[in-house]
Design a protein around this motif. Structure first.
Motif, PDB file in Angstrom:
ATOM      1  N   THR A 114       3.982   9.896  11.065  1.00 57.70           N
ATOM      2  CA  THR A 114       4.299   8.614  10.452  1.00 57.70           C
ATOM      3  C   THR A 114       4.751   7.613  11.501  1.00 57.70           C
ATOM      4  O   THR A 114       5.554   7.927  12.374  1.00 57.70           O
ATOM      5  CB  THR A 114       5.406   8.799   9.403  1.00 57.70           C
ATOM      6  OG1 THR A 114       5.002   9.800   8.484  1.00 57.70           O
ATOM      7  CG2 THR A 114       5.668   7.517   8.653  1.00 57.70           C
ATOM      8  N   GLU A 141       0.831  -1.204   0.000  1.00 54.86           N
ATOM      9  CA  GLU A 141       0.000   0.000   0.000  1.00 54.86           C
ATOM     10  C   GLU A 141       0.866   1.256   0.000  1.00 54.86           C
ATOM     11  O   GLU A 141       1.879   1.333   0.681  1.00 54.86           O
ATOM     12  CB  GLU A 141      -0.901   0.027   1.237  1.00 54.86           C
ATOM     13  CG  GLU A 141      -2.030  -0.943   1.174  1.00 54.86           C
ATOM     14  CD  GLU A 141      -2.936  -0.828   2.393  1.00 54.86           C
ATOM     15  OE1 GLU A 141      -2.669  -0.022   3.291  1.00 54.86           O
ATOM     16  OE2 GLU A 141      -3.923  -1.567   2.439  1.00 54.86           O
ATOM     17  N   THR A 142       0.440   2.220  -0.788  1.00 54.97           N
ATOM     18  CA  THR A 142       1.057   3.532  -0.761  1.00 54.97           C
ATOM     19  C   THR A 142      -0.003   4.505  -0.304  1.00 54.97           C
ATOM     20  O   THR A 142      -1.196   4.327  -0.567  1.00 54.97           O
ATOM     21  CB  THR A 142       1.580   3.934  -2.152  1.00 54.97           C
ATOM     22  OG1 THR A 142       0.498   3.899  -3.078  1.00 54.97           O
ATOM     23  CG2 THR A 142       2.690   3.008  -2.608  1.00 54.97           C
ATOM     24  N   TYR A 143       0.427   5.530   0.381  1.00 57.96           N
ATOM     25  CA  TYR A 143      -0.501   6.490   0.954  1.00 57.96           C
ATOM     26  C   TYR A 143      -0.342   7.821   0.249  1.00 57.96           C
ATOM     27  O   TYR A 143       0.774   8.297   0.042  1.00 57.96           O
ATOM     28  CB  TYR A 143      -0.252   6.629   2.455  1.00 57.96           C
ATOM     29  CG  TYR A 143      -0.405   5.318   3.182  1.00 57.96           C
ATOM     30  CD1 TYR A 143      -1.661   4.835   3.491  1.00 57.96           C
ATOM     31  CD2 TYR A 143       0.691   4.554   3.523  1.00 57.96           C
ATOM     32  CE1 TYR A 143      -1.827   3.627   4.135  1.00 57.96           C
ATOM     33  CE2 TYR A 143       0.543   3.339   4.170  1.00 57.96           C
ATOM     34  CZ  TYR A 143      -0.710   2.883   4.476  1.00 57.96           C
ATOM     35  OH  TYR A 143      -0.871   1.678   5.109  1.00 57.96           O
ATOM     36  N   ASP A 144      -1.465   8.407  -0.106  1.00 65.15           N
ATOM     37  CA  ASP A 144      -1.475   9.686  -0.800  1.00 65.15           C
ATOM     38  C   ASP A 144      -1.706  10.784   0.230  1.00 65.15           C
ATOM     39  O   ASP A 144      -2.845  11.077   0.592  1.00 65.15           O
ATOM     40  CB  ASP A 144      -2.564   9.692  -1.867  1.00 65.15           C
ATOM     41  CG  ASP A 144      -2.537  10.949  -2.710  1.00 65.15           C
ATOM     42  OD1 ASP A 144      -1.465  11.577  -2.791  1.00 65.15           O
ATOM     43  OD2 ASP A 144      -3.576  11.288  -3.282  1.00 65.15           O
ATOM     44  N   VAL A 145      -0.623  11.372   0.702  1.00 60.56           N
ATOM     45  CA  VAL A 145      -0.701  12.438   1.694  1.00 60.56           C
ATOM     46  C   VAL A 145      -0.411  13.751   0.979  1.00 60.56           C
ATOM     47  O   VAL A 145       0.628  13.888   0.318  1.00 60.56           O
ATOM     48  CB  VAL A 145       0.321  12.211   2.826  1.00 60.56           C
ATOM     49  CG1 VAL A 145       0.266  13.333   3.831  1.00 60.56           C
ATOM     50  CG2 VAL A 145       0.084  10.871   3.491  1.00 60.56           C
ATOM     51  N   ARG A 155       3.201   3.976   8.148  1.00 58.92           N
ATOM     52  CA  ARG A 155       1.850   4.429   7.838  1.00 58.92           C
ATOM     53  C   ARG A 155       1.638   5.843   8.390  1.00 58.92           C
ATOM     54  O   ARG A 155       1.935   6.109   9.547  1.00 58.92           O
ATOM     55  CB  ARG A 155       0.842   3.466   8.446  1.00 58.92           C
ATOM     56  CG  ARG A 155      -0.562   3.781   8.090  1.00 58.92           C
ATOM     57  CD  ARG A 155      -1.497   2.718   8.582  1.00 58.92           C
ATOM     58  NE  ARG A 155      -2.857   3.120   8.266  1.00 58.92           N
ATOM     59  CZ  ARG A 155      -3.921   2.469   8.646  1.00 58.92           C
ATOM     60  NH1 ARG A 155      -3.804   1.369   9.351  1.00 58.92           N
ATOM     61  NH2 ARG A 155      -5.115   2.895   8.326  1.00 58.92           N
TER      62      ARG A 155
END
Length: 100
Positions: free
Chosen positions: A30, A18-22, A36
């Protein structure tokens, strides 16, 4: 018939990848264990306490307990408000039924 081992391996691999779009202008806290991001420091403390309990030091344990107590108090207040709203709605309908 589906193979559950294949499904669980696929689910695990997608969870790891999973990649997170911040957003660039957003403040993100983090997790130092899994990377995460979280929008609030209390959410990070709750995550660490629930996902990584054996890896925490004393300060992180205290932060988890404080965040957990705060969340529990917030949920208790919400439950009371929801119960009050349901009671008002119930008796409101009861009065309308009595009048009609």
């Amino acid at each position: 018939m589906t193979d559950t081992a294949t499904q669980s391996a696929a689910a695990t691999s997608t969870a790891i990848d999973e990649t997170y779009d911040v957003p660039a202008d957003a403040t993100a806290y983090t997790c130092s264990y899994c990377g995460r991001p979280f929008a609030r420091e209390s959410w990070l403390a709750l995550h660490r306490g629930l996902a990584h309990p054996s890896e925490l030091d004393d300060e992180e344990v205290e932060a988890f307990r404080a965040a957990h107590d705060e969340e529990e108090a917030s949920l208790s207040a919400f439950r009371l408000q929801a119960l009050g709203a349901l009671v008002l709605i119930y008796f409101g309908f009861l009065m309308v039924y009595a009048l009609v």
